[in-house]
Enzyme design. Structure first.
Site, PDB file in Angstrom:
ATOM      1  N   ASP A 101       0.698  -1.184   0.136  1.00 24.44           N
ATOM      2  CA  ASP A 101      -0.050  -0.022   0.088  1.00 24.44           C
ATOM      3  C   ASP A 101       1.030   1.393  -0.018  1.00 24.44           C
ATOM      4  O   ASP A 101       2.089   1.218   0.112  1.00 24.44           O
ATOM      5  CB  ASP A 101      -1.035  -0.213   1.258  1.00 24.44           C
ATOM      6  CG  ASP A 101      -2.352   0.747   0.987  1.00 24.44           C
ATOM      7  OD1 ASP A 101      -2.341   2.043   0.670  1.00 24.44           O
ATOM      8  OD2 ASP A 101      -3.358   0.176   1.029  1.00 24.44           O
ATOM      9  N   HIS A 160     -12.442   0.147  -8.100  1.00 22.88           N
ATOM     10  CA  HIS A 160     -13.535   1.052  -8.019  1.00 22.88           C
ATOM     11  C   HIS A 160     -13.292   2.174  -7.901  1.00 22.88           C
ATOM     12  O   HIS A 160     -14.104   3.134  -8.054  1.00 22.88           O
ATOM     13  CB  HIS A 160     -14.709   0.302  -7.131  1.00 22.88           C
ATOM     14  CG  HIS A 160     -14.203   0.379  -5.994  1.00 22.88           C
ATOM     15  ND1 HIS A 160     -15.362   0.088  -4.810  1.00 22.88           N
ATOM     16  CD2 HIS A 160     -13.072   0.369  -5.158  1.00 22.88           C
ATOM     17  CE1 HIS A 160     -14.719   0.435  -3.743  1.00 22.88           C
ATOM     18  NE2 HIS A 160     -13.478   0.525  -3.829  1.00 22.88           N
TER      19      HIS A 160
HETATM   20  C1  LIG Z   1     -10.710   1.175  -0.782  1.00 23.08           C
HETATM   21  S1  LIG Z   1      -9.115   0.854   0.053  1.00 23.08           S
HETATM   22  C2  LIG Z   1      -9.216  -1.101  -0.027  1.00 23.08           C
HETATM   23  C3  LIG Z   1      -8.428  -1.489   1.160  1.00 23.08           C
HETATM   24  C4  LIG Z   1      -8.458  -3.084   1.039  1.00 23.08           C
HETATM   25  N1  LIG Z   1      -7.917  -3.626  -0.191  1.00 23.08           N
HETATM   26  C5  LIG Z   1      -9.550  -3.546   1.386  1.00 23.08           C
HETATM   27  O1  LIG Z   1     -10.205  -4.275   0.860  1.00 23.08           O
HETATM   28  O2  LIG Z   1     -10.150  -3.404   2.643  1.00 23.08           O
HETATM   29  C6  LIG Z   1      -8.026   1.183  -1.434  1.00 23.08           C
HETATM   30  C7  LIG Z   1      -6.580   1.249  -0.830  1.00 23.08           C
HETATM   31  O3  LIG Z   1      -5.750   1.590  -2.067  1.00 23.08           O
HETATM   32  C8  LIG Z   1      -4.463   2.362  -1.478  1.00 23.08           C
HETATM   33  N2  LIG Z   1      -3.776   3.167  -2.578  1.00 23.08           N
HETATM   34  C9  LIG Z   1      -4.526   4.326  -2.989  1.00 23.08           C
HETATM   35  N3  LIG Z   1      -3.542   4.692  -4.192  1.00 23.08           N
HETATM   36  C10 LIG Z   1      -2.699   3.614  -4.189  1.00 23.08           C
HETATM   37  C11 LIG Z   1      -1.343   3.657  -4.911  1.00 23.08           C
HETATM   38  N4  LIG Z   1      -1.106   4.628  -5.827  1.00 23.08           N
HETATM   39  N5  LIG Z   1      -0.352   2.580  -4.466  1.00 23.08           N
HETATM   40  C12 LIG Z   1      -0.760   1.451  -3.382  1.00 23.08           C
HETATM   41  N6  LIG Z   1      -2.078   1.852  -2.744  1.00 23.08           N
HETATM   42  C13 LIG Z   1      -2.860   2.705  -3.230  1.00 23.08           C
HETATM   43  C14 LIG Z   1      -5.277   3.115  -0.464  1.00 23.08           C
HETATM   44  O4  LIG Z   1      -4.184   3.672   0.603  1.00 23.08           O
HETATM   45  C15 LIG Z   1      -6.270   2.107   0.201  1.00 23.08           C
HETATM   46  O5  LIG Z   1      -5.706   1.352   1.234  1.00 23.08           O
END
Ligand SMILES: C[S@@+](CC[C@H](N)C(=O)[O-])C[C@H]1O[C@@H](n2cnc3c(N)ncnc32)[C@H](O)[C@@H]1O
Length: 242
Positions: A110, A148
């Site tokens: 992440d 999404h």
């Molecule tokens: C909606 S959350 C989903 C978290 C987890 N997969 C779950 O199902 O509970 C989206 C995740 O994507 C991460 N994220 C956003 N941009 C990112 C990037 N450029 N690289 C890696 N992770 C990223 C956010 O920090 C967040 O933890």
């Protein structure tokens, strides 16, 4: 559930709803950015309190979906020695998966500010980085409630980075997300459409997708075949192969 209520009832998450009508009527501006001045992930990076609200809420929601995956389609994890959870938040989902399938080495990937506060979880290693640049290598990549948040072009970039991270001959990705059924009169369909509205309010260009739209993304990113498994949750499991 409490964590989800705390996130969704926070002023930061409530304010964008006031700009949703203008957005839908075509002014083009993201409701979250109009209300908070930045996209949701940049805002979280600068506001540790809000980042914690997001991570706790995601973990709470993840427990339900991951339990349904373990119960309904454990065969998806057969033969995997390693699994990278892309955008895995604080590692809750991956922690549950490696506990259920202890032969798997888990890599929770992440953004650095999320990994910096992630608790130690048995059987998984945390790696910080940007999925638009590089995804750590593993037998399979797991993407839950991730795509999404992004538009088609961004999703294709993320999927291509995941394709580079898995073995060419036997690698696969496992996507856990809603598949909107265009013609079905299914009770959960309303929940999926409501989630589409939440994406409009809370992300810059995110959306829920139909099967046809998933097929388009996977094809454009170089995946040649996929299957969809229904589980006892709003989400489905999509397995896609190079
Ligand atoms: C909606 S959350 C989903 C978290 C987890 N997969 C779950 O199902 O509970 C989206 C995740 O994507 C991460 N994220 C956003 N941009 C990112 C990037 N450029 N690289 C890696 N992770 C990223 C956010 O920090 C967040 O933890």
């Amino acid at each position: 559930m409490a964590h989800l209520i705390l996130l969704e009832s926070s002023p930061v998450m409530l304010a964008p709803w006031h700009s949703l009508s203008a957005h839908v009527l075509g002014n083009g501006n993201s409701p979250f950015e109009v209300a908070n001045g930045k996209d949701v992930w940049s805002y979280a990076e600068l506001n540790p309190g809000h980042s914690k609200l997001i991570n706790d809420a995601m973990a709470c929601d993840a427990r339900v979906a991951v339990s349904a995956i373990i119960e309904g389609c454990s065969e998806v994890f057969d033969g995997l020695k390693s699994l990278v959870d892309v955008g895995g938040g604080n590692g809750t989902s991956l922690g549950m998966l490696v506990k259920a399938f202890p032969w798997i080495h888990g890599v929770n990937f992440d953004l650095p500010h999320v990994i910096a506060t992630a608790p130690k979880v048995d059987g998984i290693e945390h790696i910080g980085g940007n999925m638009f640049e590089c995804v750590p290598k593993a037998d399979a990549a797991f993407l839950m409630k991730l795509l999404h948040d992004w538009d088609d072009e961004e999703c294709i970039k993320i999927l291509k980075k995941c394709r580079e991270a898995i073995p060419r001959d036997r690698g696969k990705i496992i996507i856990v997300r809603s598949v909107i059924e265009e013609d079905k009169d299914d009770k959960l369909e309303f929940v999926r459409l409501m989630l589409d509205m939440v994406m409009m309010a809370h992300t810059s260009k995110g959306r829920e997708r139909t099967l046809k739209q998933w097929e388009y993304l996977l094809g454009e990113a170089g995946f040649t075949r996929f299957n969809v498994k229904r589980i006892r949750a709003v989400q489905s499991v999509i397995e896609a192969y190079v």
